[in-house]
Design a protein around this motif. Structure first.
Motif, PDB file in Angstrom:
ATOM      1  N   ALA A  68      44.663  65.487  -1.351  1.00 34.28           N
ATOM      2  CA  ALA A  68      45.665  64.434  -1.498  1.00 34.28           C
ATOM      3  C   ALA A  68      46.464  64.185  -0.225  1.00 34.28           C
ATOM      4  O   ALA A  68      47.326  63.297  -0.207  1.00 34.28           O
ATOM      5  CB  ALA A  68      46.628  64.779  -2.638  1.00 34.28           C
ATOM      6  N   THR A  69      46.203  64.919   0.858  1.00 38.52           N
ATOM      7  CA  THR A  69      46.909  64.638   2.107  1.00 38.52           C
ATOM      8  C   THR A  69      46.391  63.329   2.694  1.00 38.52           C
ATOM      9  O   THR A  69      45.220  62.976   2.530  1.00 38.52           O
ATOM     10  CB  THR A  69      46.723  65.762   3.129  1.00 38.52           C
ATOM     11  N   SER A  70      47.246  62.612   3.394  1.00 38.86           N
ATOM     12  CA  SER A  70      46.845  61.317   3.949  1.00 38.86           C
ATOM     13  C   SER A  70      45.677  61.473   4.924  1.00 38.86           C
ATOM     14  O   SER A  70      44.790  60.612   4.980  1.00 38.86           O
ATOM     15  CB  SER A  70      48.036  60.657   4.645  1.00 38.86           C
ATOM     16  N   ILE A 106      44.889  65.140  -8.666  1.00 39.46           N
ATOM     17  CA  ILE A 106      45.098  66.498  -8.158  1.00 39.46           C
ATOM     18  C   ILE A 106      46.254  67.169  -8.884  1.00 39.46           C
ATOM     19  O   ILE A 106      46.188  68.338  -9.266  1.00 39.46           O
ATOM     20  CB  ILE A 106      45.377  66.464  -6.637  1.00 39.46           C
ATOM     21  N   ILE A 119      42.487  62.005   2.805  1.00 36.74           N
ATOM     22  CA  ILE A 119      42.143  60.760   2.111  1.00 36.74           C
ATOM     23  C   ILE A 119      41.413  59.833   3.075  1.00 36.74           C
ATOM     24  O   ILE A 119      40.365  59.256   2.743  1.00 36.74           O
ATOM     25  CB  ILE A 119      43.404  60.077   1.547  1.00 36.74           C
ATOM     26  N   ILE A 138      43.890  59.597  -6.232  1.00 35.40           N
ATOM     27  CA  ILE A 138      43.594  60.990  -5.929  1.00 35.40           C
ATOM     28  C   ILE A 138      44.795  61.910  -6.119  1.00 35.40           C
ATOM     29  O   ILE A 138      44.661  63.018  -6.655  1.00 35.40           O
ATOM     30  CB  ILE A 138      43.007  61.125  -4.499  1.00 35.40           C
ATOM     31  N   ALA A 139      45.983  61.483  -5.717  1.00 37.13           N
ATOM     32  CA  ALA A 139      47.152  62.356  -5.850  1.00 37.13           C
ATOM     33  C   ALA A 139      47.457  62.652  -7.310  1.00 37.13           C
ATOM     34  O   ALA A 139      47.798  63.788  -7.672  1.00 37.13           O
ATOM     35  CB  ALA A 139      48.362  61.717  -5.170  1.00 37.13           C
ATOM     36  N   THR A 140      47.331  61.642  -8.176  1.00 34.44           N
ATOM     37  CA  THR A 140      47.581  61.846  -9.600  1.00 34.44           C
ATOM     38  C   THR A 140      46.558  62.795 -10.196  1.00 34.44           C
ATOM     39  O   THR A 140      46.892  63.663 -11.013  1.00 34.44           O
ATOM     40  CB  THR A 140      47.535  60.501 -10.350  1.00 34.44           C
ATOM     41  N   LYS A 168      44.049  70.878  -3.549  1.00 30.53           N
ATOM     42  CA  LYS A 168      45.253  70.049  -3.432  1.00 30.53           C
ATOM     43  C   LYS A 168      45.328  69.356  -2.083  1.00 30.53           C
ATOM     44  O   LYS A 168      46.007  68.336  -1.934  1.00 30.53           O
ATOM     45  CB  LYS A 168      46.500  70.895  -3.685  1.00 30.53           C
ATOM     46  N   GLN A 225      42.203  55.978  -3.023  1.00 27.99           N
ATOM     47  CA  GLN A 225      43.503  56.085  -2.359  1.00 27.99           C
ATOM     48  C   GLN A 225      44.649  56.084  -3.369  1.00 27.99           C
ATOM     49  O   GLN A 225      45.628  56.821  -3.227  1.00 27.99           O
ATOM     50  CB  GLN A 225      43.644  54.909  -1.391  1.00 27.99           C
TER      51      GLN A 225
END
Length: 276
Positions: free
Chosen positions: A225-227, A163, A230, A159-161, A222, A156
């Motif tokens: 990384a959406t909530s 991506i 995730i 993952i955004a970093t 990409k 959690q």
């Protein structure tokens, strides 16, 4: 005394409980005197520019700093840390590429020394590092109670970093495979066989992309990384892990969970590997 995370349930139920109490538990953990002392040491130690040599000599500051980047324990590898900081200033140095460790990449980017070997960190970045330090230690404390829940929190958080915003699919896949906790969760969520890791890294990347599309319908990486995605990935990971632990026959959805583990058999694993 450091606050111990409360996770009274395992699996998906534990994940939901932790999500609903996360802010309160993290605050209670961060307020522990030991955590606050280390946070203040970080803030004071980086308030002024510091040389690479001084950073390496100050083992406590190095420990807290590296922990903020998910590199707890790496403070014992002073030679590697020095090489990482040296390599970031040399475009021809391939050390970071060979390491394929997203955490070291983030550390090197934030702590890149100037021509005189000094590291200057902005007050905004210091505040972010202090927060990251608390989060990393909290996740580690969660792991002492339930390591599967720790993997979920790691995923959690990271993952955004991983991506990024302007990365190619290939770069994203290699970053995902290079992050041990994220990779572990994805392998569990996709129910990949043990032999997956013995494949060449390029084949692992291809299979990971294919399985993400097959299991989650994700064609653009990409979107990981959406909530929503995730939550879907973490929930499926916990469901499959619960199935492997052998849910009681009275557990709601026990039969469905058992079916999820189908490709974990030796026959299916051999079929998977035979494709390569």
């Amino acid at each position: 005394m450091v606050f111990r995370p409360a996770i009274p349930l395992s699996g998906v139920a534990g994940y939901n409980f932790l999500q609903s109490t996360l802010d309160k538990q993290l605050t209670a953990f961060s307020d522990s005197p030991q955590i606050q002392n280390d946070r203040e040491y970080l803030e004071e130690g980086l308030a002024e520019p510091i040389s690479v040599e001084d950073l390496l000599r100050d083992r406590r500051l190095l420990r807290v700093t590296l922990t903020a980047f998910g590199l707890a324990g790496e403070e014992t590898k002073g030679g590697l840390v020095r090489r990482v900081l040296e390599s970031v200033a040399d475009p021809d140095d391939s050390l970071l590429e060979r390491l394929n460790n997203p955490d070291y990449e983030r550390f090197a980017d934030a702590f890149q020394p100037d021509a005189d070997g000094n590291i200057a960190i902005s007050s905004e970045t210091i505040a972010e590092l202090a927060s990251q330090f608390e989060t990393e230690l909290f996740e580690a404390a969660v792991g002492e109670v339930d390591n599967d829940q720790r993997l979920g929190l790691n995923y959690q958080s990271d993952i955004a970093t991983l991506i990024g915003t302007d990365s190619s699919d290939t770069a994203i896949l290699f970053r995902l495979l290079g992050s041990v906790p994220v990779r572990s969760l994805l392998e569990g969520a996709l129910n990949l066989p043990d032999g997956f890791q013995s494949l060449p890294i390029e084949r692992q990347a291809d299979e990971l992309q294919e399985q993400l599309q097959s299991k989650f319908g994700i064609t653009d990486l990409k979107d990981l990384a959406t909530s929503e995605n995730i939550d879907r990935v973490i929930t499926r990971f916990h469901a499959i892990q619960s199935a492997f632990r052998g849910p009681d026959s009275l557990t709601p959805g026990a039969v469905a969970l058992t079916l999820l583990t189908g490709i974990g058999s030796n026959a299916s694993e051999n079929l998977f590997l035979s494709r390569f």
